[in-house]
Write a protein that holds these residues in place. Structure first.
Motif, mmCIF file in Angstrom:
data_model
loop_
_atom_site.group_PDB
_atom_site.id
_atom_site.type_symbol
_atom_site.label_atom_id
_atom_site.label_comp_id
_atom_site.label_asym_id
_atom_site.label_seq_id
_atom_site.Cartn_x
_atom_site.Cartn_y
_atom_site.Cartn_z
ATOM 1 N N THR A 52 -22.383 -25.675 -24.501
ATOM 2 C CA THR A 52 -22.757 -25.275 -23.134
ATOM 3 C C THR A 52 -23.487 -23.940 -23.085
ATOM 4 O O THR A 52 -23.877 -23.497 -22.010
ATOM 5 C CB THR A 52 -21.519 -25.190 -22.226
ATOM 6 O OG1 THR A 52 -20.623 -24.186 -22.732
ATOM 7 C CG2 THR A 52 -20.806 -26.534 -22.160
ATOM 8 N N CYS A 95 -31.078 -20.725 -18.578
ATOM 9 C CA CYS A 95 -31.653 -21.368 -17.400
ATOM 10 C C CYS A 95 -32.296 -20.274 -16.562
ATOM 11 O O CYS A 95 -31.597 -19.437 -15.978
ATOM 12 C CB CYS A 95 -30.586 -22.111 -16.597
ATOM 13 S SG CYS A 95 -31.239 -22.971 -15.139
ATOM 14 N N PRO A 138 -33.151 -27.868 -13.767
ATOM 15 C CA PRO A 138 -31.700 -27.698 -13.624
ATOM 16 C C PRO A 138 -30.985 -27.875 -14.960
ATOM 17 O O PRO A 138 -31.337 -28.746 -15.758
ATOM 18 C CB PRO A 138 -31.318 -28.795 -12.628
ATOM 19 C CG PRO A 138 -32.554 -29.006 -11.815
ATOM 20 C CD PRO A 138 -33.694 -28.838 -12.788
ATOM 21 N N ARG A 189 -27.564 -28.844 -16.908
ATOM 22 C CA ARG A 189 -26.319 -29.594 -16.721
ATOM 23 C C ARG A 189 -25.413 -29.346 -17.921
ATOM 24 O O ARG A 189 -25.785 -29.640 -19.058
ATOM 25 C CB ARG A 189 -26.614 -31.079 -16.532
ATOM 26 C CG ARG A 189 -27.338 -31.370 -15.218
ATOM 27 C CD ARG A 189 -27.667 -32.845 -15.044
ATOM 28 N NE ARG A 189 -28.227 -33.093 -13.721
ATOM 29 C CZ ARG A 189 -29.503 -32.906 -13.406
ATOM 30 N NH1 ARG A 189 -30.350 -32.470 -14.334
ATOM 31 N NH2 ARG A 189 -29.928 -33.141 -12.183
ATOM 32 N N PHE A 232 -21.633 -29.976 -19.631
ATOM 33 C CA PHE A 232 -20.578 -30.984 -19.572
ATOM 34 C C PHE A 232 -19.264 -30.464 -20.151
ATOM 35 O O PHE A 232 -19.243 -29.655 -21.082
ATOM 36 C CB PHE A 232 -21.015 -32.241 -20.330
ATOM 37 C CG PHE A 232 -22.287 -32.849 -19.806
ATOM 38 C CD1 PHE A 232 -22.283 -33.625 -18.662
ATOM 39 C CD2 PHE A 232 -23.496 -32.622 -20.454
ATOM 40 C CE1 PHE A 232 -23.454 -34.184 -18.168
ATOM 41 C CE2 PHE A 232 -24.673 -33.169 -19.976
ATOM 42 C CZ PHE A 232 -24.653 -33.952 -18.823
ATOM 43 N N THR A 272 -19.276 -32.224 -14.842
ATOM 44 C CA THR A 272 -20.595 -31.622 -15.012
ATOM 45 C C THR A 272 -20.747 -30.420 -14.090
ATOM 46 O O THR A 272 -20.493 -30.518 -12.881
ATOM 47 C CB THR A 272 -21.721 -32.623 -14.675
ATOM 48 O OG1 THR A 272 -21.544 -33.819 -15.425
ATOM 49 C CG2 THR A 272 -23.086 -32.016 -14.989
ATOM 50 N N THR A 283 -23.657 -27.899 -12.771
ATOM 51 C CA THR A 283 -25.117 -27.861 -12.702
ATOM 52 C C THR A 283 -25.599 -26.526 -12.150
ATOM 53 O O THR A 283 -25.090 -26.044 -11.133
ATOM 54 C CB THR A 283 -25.657 -28.993 -11.805
ATOM 55 O OG1 THR A 283 -25.193 -30.252 -12.308
ATOM 56 C CG2 THR A 283 -27.180 -28.997 -11.791
ATOM 57 N N THR A 296 -28.899 -24.936 -10.607
ATOM 58 C CA THR A 296 -30.152 -25.406 -10.020
ATOM 59 C C THR A 296 -31.007 -24.234 -9.544
ATOM 60 O O THR A 296 -30.662 -23.568 -8.564
ATOM 61 C CB THR A 296 -29.880 -26.340 -8.828
ATOM 62 O OG1 THR A 296 -29.017 -27.401 -9.242
ATOM 63 C CG2 THR A 296 -31.179 -26.923 -8.293
ATOM 64 N N TYR A 337 -25.062 -23.378 -7.702
ATOM 65 C CA TYR A 337 -24.120 -23.889 -8.695
ATOM 66 C C TYR A 337 -23.272 -24.992 -8.070
ATOM 67 O O TYR A 337 -22.829 -24.873 -6.923
ATOM 68 C CB TYR A 337 -23.214 -22.759 -9.188
ATOM 69 C CG TYR A 337 -23.983 -21.553 -9.672
ATOM 70 C CD1 TYR A 337 -24.563 -21.529 -10.932
ATOM 71 C CD2 TYR A 337 -24.156 -20.440 -8.848
ATOM 72 C CE1 TYR A 337 -25.284 -20.431 -11.374
ATOM 73 C CE2 TYR A 337 -24.874 -19.338 -9.274
ATOM 74 C CZ TYR A 337 -25.438 -19.335 -10.533
ATOM 75 O OH TYR A 337 -26.160 -18.248 -10.961
ATOM 76 N N CYS A 361 -20.388 -28.503 -9.096
ATOM 77 C CA CYS A 361 -19.555 -29.168 -10.093
ATOM 78 C C CYS A 361 -19.172 -30.553 -9.584
ATOM 79 O O CYS A 361 -18.788 -30.715 -8.420
ATOM 80 C CB CYS A 361 -18.296 -28.340 -10.363
ATOM 81 S SG CYS A 361 -17.136 -29.089 -11.543
#
Length: 241
Positions: A49, A53, A59, A61, A63, A72, A74, A76, A84, A86
């Motif tokens: 992870t 970004c 975006p 992602r 996990f 997940t 994310t 964005t 943010y 989930c």
């Protein structure tokens, strides 16, 4: 889905989930300036992870798994900001832990703050850190009003600032950010003698007490950094008088 602007710096977000009879808390750390991000699950890094970004990225992602169920987180980017979110299990949207807290301006906000503490900095002394560098350690003494339990730790001033920064990162971009006390003063010229008694006394007595400020924030007890700062042994285990 709280958002922050791209100049916010370090941002922390957390979500609590349950799967297969197992509870877990996933934490996202994201630096909006450098783009660096990573997830932790119950305090342990989630492999795969860590990455970046940026404002112009697609975006991201990330996990994680809890109790055999996939989740997940994310990140964005959008128009100079980051949002943010989930999702867990079958795509269920999970609310951020901070979003589950009531409005801090409500009359009962004080009851949701950390435990009622009397925190004092009675003394300070010069010592050596693990690398043999001469530094100043401040004695921070806390007392829980309800139980009368007391605790004392040695901390450098930068440790106090680090705990405060962690609380700011956790609330940045949320309504709770407005409840944060003013940040401790970081002004210290390289031409100032940091070991001078007057300088040390000024840092000990500067209002508001930087050691107690994070605890006056609603739900501070839900952020792991102030408790670690106030209760755990100091990271620097060097010699002290």
């Amino acid at each position: 889905m709280a958002s922050v602007n791209l100049f916010s710096g370090m941002v922390a977000r957390s979500w609590s989930v349950s799967g297969g009879g197992v509870d877990g808390r996933v934490e996202l750390n994201h630096n909006t300036v450098t783009g660096w991000h990573a997830l932790a699950l119950d305090g342990l890094d989630v492999p795969g992870t860590e990455g970046t970004c940026h404002a112009l990225s697609s975006p991201a992602r990330l996990f994680f798994d809890v109790g055999g169920r996939r989740g997940t987180v994310t990140i964005t980017p959008s128009m100079g900001s980051f949002a943010y979110s989930c999702r867990f299990g079958d795509g269920e949207v999970v609310r951020e832990d901070n979003e589950r807290s009531p409005d801090p301006s409500a009359a009962s906000a004080s009851s949701r703050a950390g435990p009622a503490l009397d925190i004092r900095v009675p003394s300070a002394a010069a010592g050596l850190d693990a690398a043999g560098k001469r530094v100043v350690y401040y004695v921070i003494r806390s007392r829980i009003a309800a139980s009368g339990r007391t605790n004392s730790v040695h901390r450098r001033f930068r440790d106090i600032l680090a705990a405060y920064d962690a609380v700011q990162a956790a609330y940045r971009g949320t309504p709770l950010a407005a409840a944060l006390p003013a940040a401790p003063s970081r002004s210290a010229s390289c031409f100032v003698d940091h070991f001078a008694p007057a300088f040390i006394a000024d840092r000990r007595s500067a209002p508001p007490s930087p050691s107690s400020a994070p605890w006056s924030t609603p739900r501070a007890a839900d952020n792991g950094d102030p408790p670690r700062h106030a209760r755990s042994p100091p990271e620097q285990s060097g010699k002290r008088p």
